[in-house]
Design an enzyme around this catalytic site. Structure first.
Site: not given
Ligand SMILES: Cc1cc2nc3c(=O)[nH]c(=O)nc-3n(C[C@H](O)[C@H](O)[C@H](O)COP(=O)(O)OP(=O)(O)OC[C@H]3O[C@@H](n4cnc5c(N)ncnc54)[C@H](O)[C@@H]3O)c2cc1C
Length: 393
Positions: A271, A376, A124-125, A378, A374
């Site tokens: 197909r 994005t 949980g991060l 970006e 893990e």
């Molecule tokens: C199905 C699923 C399973 C997951 N499992 C886990 C898990 O087991 N444990 C856990 O801890 N997390 C988990 N996650 C979370 C996942 O790691 C995060 O969703 C991911 O790291 C993005 O964080 P956020 O959703 O808060 O997006 P945000 O950080 O809010 O980002 C939103 C957008 O802004 C962009 N962005 C943000 N900062 C920057 C920057 N500095 N420069 C350019 N672009 C930027 C991002 O790339 C993205 O496009 C999971 C997510 C999903 C959907």
């Protein structure tokens, strides 16, 4: 350095492929439709030794290499991305933090069941207000009378609420540093701890058969000895864990691209339109040729990074910085290719590709999250640019 797979790896691939074909492929569509997390099959993966591939023998593992784990994730992911991520997260986010940073007592307590697949652990991060910017975590853990008292919430946590989940490790603020920045540490919270609530599972776009929940902590108390690793090093710990995880996610993406290629080649041969198989039309055949290119390049980048990890484990090879760079490149390229591959495969299937009963429709929904979890795309570009010495923010 060589990163070709050995004959042992290929033999192992065949055994995982047989298991995936027999035990997972026939049910994947039903689990997806029913949002069913198949605990029995997860435990079978454990019995096959897939969770313990890289764990030491003393905890029931095979003490094998990271490349083998990537092969297993690729093969499971080829037939079912949900089971692929279940394996990836069980090892990368569940077992690895305890294996890497745990005390002997913590390892002895938790690892045997996790390694055998009798139990799962989550990591949980991410929180509602912090994902990419993980250091902005708000969850707190206060040390009171020999116990950590946790308050806050976590979001999107994989393998955190299944009936066999035994614990989650969570990052939390445990104080403030002299420079005013938060001190972040990692703490083990066993399932069933009073005040630790696993909320209702998410209704996701894809990965329907994987277990993902929000978590809430309201005065959840665990013993002081549940601190994982050094106090104040929680942020550094998870960064190290995520480098391996990114390569493993790249392997899951390779499985997805392979599935898209296999399905497309088969369908393009069967197909017919205008009296001939659609594979005889350059417009279709060239798109499938692109899939082969994506697959080859993604696989090479993934197994190159895995080979670097294995070389580091044997005490030589690249530096941690070089591996981080290679992991980000593999994750970025393979996951973006997987999303493109599912778009192409769905197109090859025409209207059928839009029907849930066709695997390409499921792959299309499943692939998107590969570019998000893990780290994005970006964030991978940010890491790669920084690795090049660019002063990017
Ligand atoms: C199905 C699923 C399973 C997951 N499992 C886990 C898990 O087991 N444990 C856990 O801890 N997390 C988990 N996650 C979370 C996942 O790691 C995060 O969703 C991911 O790291 C993005 O964080 P956020 O959703 O808060 O997006 P945000 O950080 O809010 O980002 C939103 C957008 O802004 C962009 N962005 C943000 N900062 C920057 C920057 N500095 N420069 C350019 N672009 C930027 C991002 O790339 C993205 O496009 C999971 C997510 C999903 C959907």
């Amino acid at each position: 350095m060589s990163f070709d797979l050995s004959e042992d790896h290929e033999q192992f691939r065949r055994s995982v492929r047989d298991f995936a074909q027999d035990q997972i492929a026939p049910h994947a569509a039903d689990w997806d439709r029913d949002h069913h997390f198949p605990v029995d099959v997860v435990q079978q993966m454990g019995q096959l030794g897939l969770f313990g591939l890289t764990a030491p023998e003393e905890y029931g593992g095979a003490d094998g290499d990271f490349t083998s784990l990537c092969v297993a994730i690729e093969e499971i992911g080829r037939v079912d991305q949900s089971m692929g991520i279940t394996l990836e997260a069980a090892v990368g986010l569940g077992i690895n933090p305890i294996l890497t940073f745990g005390t002997e007592e913590q390892k002895g307590t938790w690892l045997p069941d996790l390694v055998e697949g009798r139990a799962l652990a989550g990591f949980g991060l991410t929180e509602p207000g912090s994902g990419s910017d993980a250091a902005a975590s708000r969850t707190k853990a206060d040390l009171r009378d020999g116990e950590w008292v946790l308050n806050g919430s976590k979001q999107f946590i994989t393998n955190s609420g299944s009936e066999i989940t035994s614990l989650v490790t969570v990052t939390a603020r445990t104080g403030e540093r002299a420079d005013g920045r938060p001190e972040i540490s990692t703490i083990i919270v066993p399932s069933g701890t009073p005040g630790f609530v696993v909320e209702k599972a998410y209704d996701k776009l894809g990965w329907h058969a994987s277990d993902t929940h929000p978590l809430t902590f309201a005065d959840a108390k665990v013993p002081e000895s549940h601190l994982l690793g050094e106090r104040g090093r929680g942020f550094a710990h998870f960064l190290a864990i995520l480098d391996d995880g990114r390569v493993a996610i790249a392997a899951l993406a390779v499985g997805c691209i392979q599935a898209c290629l296999d399905l497309s080649v088969e369908y393009a041969g069967e197909r017919t339109t205008f009296g001939k198989p659609i594979g005889s039309k350059q417009g279709v055949a060239f798109q499938i040729a692109d899939l082969e290119v994506m697959l080859t390049a993604s696989r090479q980048l993934t197994y190159r990074a895995a080979a670097m990890k294995d070389a580091m484990k044997s005490g030589g090879g690249p530096t941690a910085k070089e591996f981080k760079h290679a992991a980000a490149i593999a994750k970025l390229y393979a996951t973006e290719s997987a999303v493109s591959a599912t778009r192409i495969a769905t197109q090859v299937f025409g209207g059928y590709g839009f029907m849930q009963e066709y695997p390409v429709a499921r792959l299309y929904r499943d692939a998107k999250v590969l570019e998000i979890g893990e780290g994005t795309s970006e964030i991978q570009r940010l890491l790669i640019a920084r690795g090049l010495g660019l002063p990017v923010e």
